[in-house]
Motif scaffolding. Structure first.
Motif, PDB file in Angstrom:
ATOM      1  N   ALA A 107       5.471   3.658  10.591  1.00 35.85           N
ATOM      2  CA  ALA A 107       4.056   3.935  10.360  1.00 35.85           C
ATOM      3  C   ALA A 107       3.946   5.086   9.371  1.00 35.85           C
ATOM      4  CB  ALA A 107       3.336   4.285  11.659  1.00 35.85           C
ATOM      5  N   ARG A 108       2.927   5.023   8.526  1.00 29.55           N
ATOM      6  CA  ARG A 108       2.703   6.099   7.569  1.00 29.55           C
ATOM      7  C   ARG A 108       1.211   6.260   7.323  1.00 29.55           C
ATOM      8  NH1 ARG A 108       5.811   5.466   2.154  1.00 29.55           N
ATOM      9  NH2 ARG A 108       4.271   3.832   1.746  1.00 29.55           N
ATOM     10  N   ASP A 109       0.789   7.515   7.191  1.00 25.68           N
ATOM     11  CA  ASP A 109      -0.590   7.843   6.865  1.00 25.68           C
ATOM     12  C   ASP A 109      -0.564   9.003   5.874  1.00 25.68           C
ATOM     13  OD1 ASP A 109      -3.346   7.947   6.827  1.00 25.68           O
ATOM     14  OD2 ASP A 109      -3.578   8.087   9.003  1.00 25.68           O
ATOM     15  N   GLY A 110      -1.729   9.373   5.363  1.00 27.67           N
ATOM     16  CA  GLY A 110      -1.811  10.549   4.515  1.00 27.67           C
ATOM     17  C   GLY A 110      -1.894  10.291   3.034  1.00 27.67           C
ATOM     18  N   LEU A 137      -5.005  -0.469  15.282  1.00 29.94           N
ATOM     19  CA  LEU A 137      -3.900   0.108  14.515  1.00 29.94           C
ATOM     20  C   LEU A 137      -4.411   1.095  13.468  1.00 29.94           C
ATOM     21  CD1 LEU A 137      -1.734  -3.081  13.785  1.00 29.94           C
ATOM     22  CD2 LEU A 137      -1.462  -1.432  15.647  1.00 29.94           C
ATOM     23  N   GLY A 138      -5.611   0.859  12.973  1.00 29.64           N
ATOM     24  CA  GLY A 138      -6.183   1.688  11.913  1.00 29.64           C
ATOM     25  C   GLY A 138      -7.304   0.938  11.243  1.00 29.64           C
ATOM     26  N   LYS A 139      -7.546   1.244   9.966  1.00 30.94           N
ATOM     27  CA  LYS A 139      -8.602   0.585   9.211  1.00 30.94           C
ATOM     28  C   LYS A 139      -8.090   0.133   7.845  1.00 30.94           C
ATOM     29  CE  LYS A 139     -12.367   3.139  11.442  1.00 30.94           C
ATOM     30  NZ  LYS A 139     -13.539   4.009  11.224  1.00 30.94           N
ATOM     31  N   VAL A 140      -8.730  -0.898   7.318  1.00 29.12           N
ATOM     32  CA  VAL A 140      -8.361  -1.424   5.998  1.00 29.12           C
ATOM     33  C   VAL A 140      -8.808  -0.430   4.930  1.00 29.12           C
ATOM     34  CG1 VAL A 140      -8.663  -3.299   4.348  1.00 29.12           C
ATOM     35  CG2 VAL A 140      -8.570  -3.794   6.800  1.00 29.12           C
ATOM     36  N   SER A 146      -6.657   6.868   8.874  1.00 27.00           N
ATOM     37  CA  SER A 146      -7.114   5.914   9.889  1.00 27.00           C
ATOM     38  C   SER A 146      -6.008   5.400  10.802  1.00 27.00           C
ATOM     39  CB  SER A 146      -7.793   4.709   9.220  1.00 27.00           C
ATOM     40  OG  SER A 146      -6.826   3.847   8.627  1.00 27.00           O
ATOM     41  N   VAL A 147      -4.743   5.591  10.427  1.00 25.32           N
ATOM     42  CA  VAL A 147      -3.640   5.012  11.208  1.00 25.32           C
ATOM     43  C   VAL A 147      -3.655   5.615  12.611  1.00 25.32           C
ATOM     44  CG1 VAL A 147      -1.152   4.695  11.383  1.00 25.32           C
ATOM     45  CG2 VAL A 147      -2.280   4.581   9.146  1.00 25.32           C
ATOM     46  N   GLU A 173       4.381   4.078  -6.790  1.00 21.91           N
ATOM     47  CA  GLU A 173       5.450   4.858  -6.153  1.00 21.91           C
ATOM     48  C   GLU A 173       5.441   4.690  -4.636  1.00 21.91           C
ATOM     49  OE1 GLU A 173       5.370   8.916  -7.335  1.00 21.91           O
ATOM     50  OE2 GLU A 173       5.629   8.475  -9.481  1.00 21.91           O
ATOM     51  N   HIS A 174       4.312   4.271  -4.087  1.00 23.50           N
ATOM     52  CA  HIS A 174       4.203   4.011  -2.640  1.00 23.50           C
ATOM     53  C   HIS A 174       3.570   2.631  -2.455  1.00 23.50           C
ATOM     54  CE1 HIS A 174       3.901   8.442  -3.207  1.00 23.50           C
ATOM     55  NE2 HIS A 174       4.803   8.448  -2.232  1.00 23.50           N
ATOM     56  N   PRO A 175       4.341   1.566  -2.670  1.00 25.41           N
ATOM     57  CA  PRO A 175       3.767   0.214  -2.690  1.00 25.41           C
ATOM     58  C   PRO A 175       2.949  -0.145  -1.454  1.00 25.41           C
ATOM     59  CG  PRO A 175       6.058   0.185  -3.409  1.00 25.41           C
ATOM     60  CD  PRO A 175       5.796   1.560  -2.887  1.00 25.41           C
ATOM     61  N   GLU A 176       3.428   0.249  -0.266  1.00 30.19           N
ATOM     62  CA  GLU A 176       2.728  -0.129   0.959  1.00 30.19           C
ATOM     63  C   GLU A 176       1.499   0.732   1.213  1.00 30.19           C
ATOM     64  OE1 GLU A 176       5.793   1.135   0.955  1.00 30.19           O
ATOM     65  OE2 GLU A 176       7.215  -0.452   1.484  1.00 30.19           O
ATOM     66  N   GLY A 177       1.467   1.934   0.606  1.00 31.03           N
ATOM     67  CA  GLY A 177       0.405   2.862   0.941  1.00 31.03           C
ATOM     68  C   GLY A 177       0.557   3.309   2.384  1.00 31.03           C
ATOM     69  N   ASN A 178      -0.551   3.512   3.051  1.00 29.97           N
ATOM     70  CA  ASN A 178      -0.531   3.773   4.493  1.00 29.97           C
ATOM     71  C   ASN A 178      -0.340   2.433   5.199  1.00 29.97           C
ATOM     72  OD1 ASN A 178      -1.284   6.543   3.952  1.00 29.97           O
ATOM     73  ND2 ASN A 178      -3.365   5.772   3.603  1.00 29.97           N
TER      74      ASN A 178
END
Length: 302
Positions: free
Chosen positions: A200-203, A257-260, A242-243, A215-220
């Motif tokens: 999991a990643r947020d921020g 899980l979070g928000k789009v 939102s994660v 540089e961060h293809p998946e994003g959060n």
């Protein structure tokens, strides 16, 4: 702006002009009309079946079909009494030859897209991760003509999903910079299965369309290990801050899980979801449906 104008030309201007020319043209034989008619049908079928309609309006494609039927009827009335064929001038022969080439071209693409609807690999059955609204499959299926992800082994069955507003478009405007104008932005993203959060990643910030973050293809994002399969399920491009889960958490179907959002390597808000196992994509089904471009999912009875 250029991609938006290109979409307008391809989806609206090109078919309407072609249909109008069919209705207005003068023919000397039924064969000449037949080739022009089949070419127009092949073009419209290609556009209606394989092209994305969430930009212009999902329901507009049905209007093209109606216009085509009217044009076919009107043009047939004009050629009904003509002979089937005759000796043609070089110019008319060349025009008919071009129509044959276009029939083969558009027909081949449309026929190849049919392979998108079936898959031999065993699919993972999931719950749809949204709970309210009408959602549109922008990319999905088992062929590159309907799903550009299919060219990549690990994402070959990936889905890109947007939400449609009341007029059948994914946003208020062709490509607005305001993220809140996209119908799916901020929608709650729910767990599609019982399982465990393995990543999991947020921020990361939400990008302003059409800017992207390669540089961060998946994003959060959140990556799940569902109980029913070894594959990893990725739900990516989530909204900053939102994660709602962390690595190691146990989740149940329907849990938030979070928000789009629009973080990562994405040009506009949408949900990207795919499954992979040992670097290979695994197909997904939702309520038994293998989703393909231009299909709708109505969640929550709306």
């Amino acid at each position: 702006m250029l991609p938006s104008l290109f979409m307008l030309f391809i989806l609206i201007v090109l078919p309407i002009v072609t249909i109008w020319m069919l209705a207005r043209a003068t023919y000397k034989t039924k064969l000449e009309w037949l080739l022009d008619a089949v070419k127009t049908v092949a073009l419209v079928a290609w556009l209606v079946h394989t092209q994305p309609w969430d930009w212009i309006g999902y329901y507009i494609r049905y209007l093209l079909v109606i216009l085509l039927v009217v044009a076919l009827f009107l043009s047939w009335k004009k050629v009904n009494a003509l002979p089937f064929r005759e000796k043609y001038t070089t110019k008319r022969t060349n025009t008919m030859g071009l129509n044959i080439v276009l029939i083969v071209f558009f027909g081949a693409i449309t026929v190849s897209s049919i392979f998108s609807y079936s898959v031999k690999d065993k699919a993972i059955e999931l719950a749809f991760p949204m709970h309210e609204g009408t959602y549109y499959v922008g990319h999905g299926g088992n062929h590159t003509s309907m799903n550009y992800h299919h060219a990549y082994d690990d994402q070959k069955y990936a889905l890109d999903i947007v939400k449609l507003n009341k007029i059948g478009t994914r946003a208020n405007g062709l490509q607005p910079k305001d993220l809140t104008k996209y119908a799916i932005f901020g929608d709650e993203l729910l767990s599609p299965c019982n399982g465990k959060v393995i990543e999991a990643r947020d921020g990361l910030q939400d990008m302003t369309p059409p800017e992207m973050d390669p540089e961060h293809p998946e994003g959060n994002y959140v990556a799940l290990q569902c109980e029913q399969h070894e594959a990893t399920i990725y739900l990516v491009h989530m909204k900053e801050g939102s994660v709602a889960v962390a690595k190691g958490d146990t989740v149940t179907t329907g849990q938030l899980l979070g928000k789009v959002g629009n973080s990562g390597n994405t040009s506009e808000p949408h949900l990207h979801i795919h499954a992979e196992l040992d670097g290979k994509g695994v197909p997904l089904t939702f309520d038994g449906r293998f989703l393909v471009r231009n299909q709708l999912v109505k969640a929550g009875g709306k």
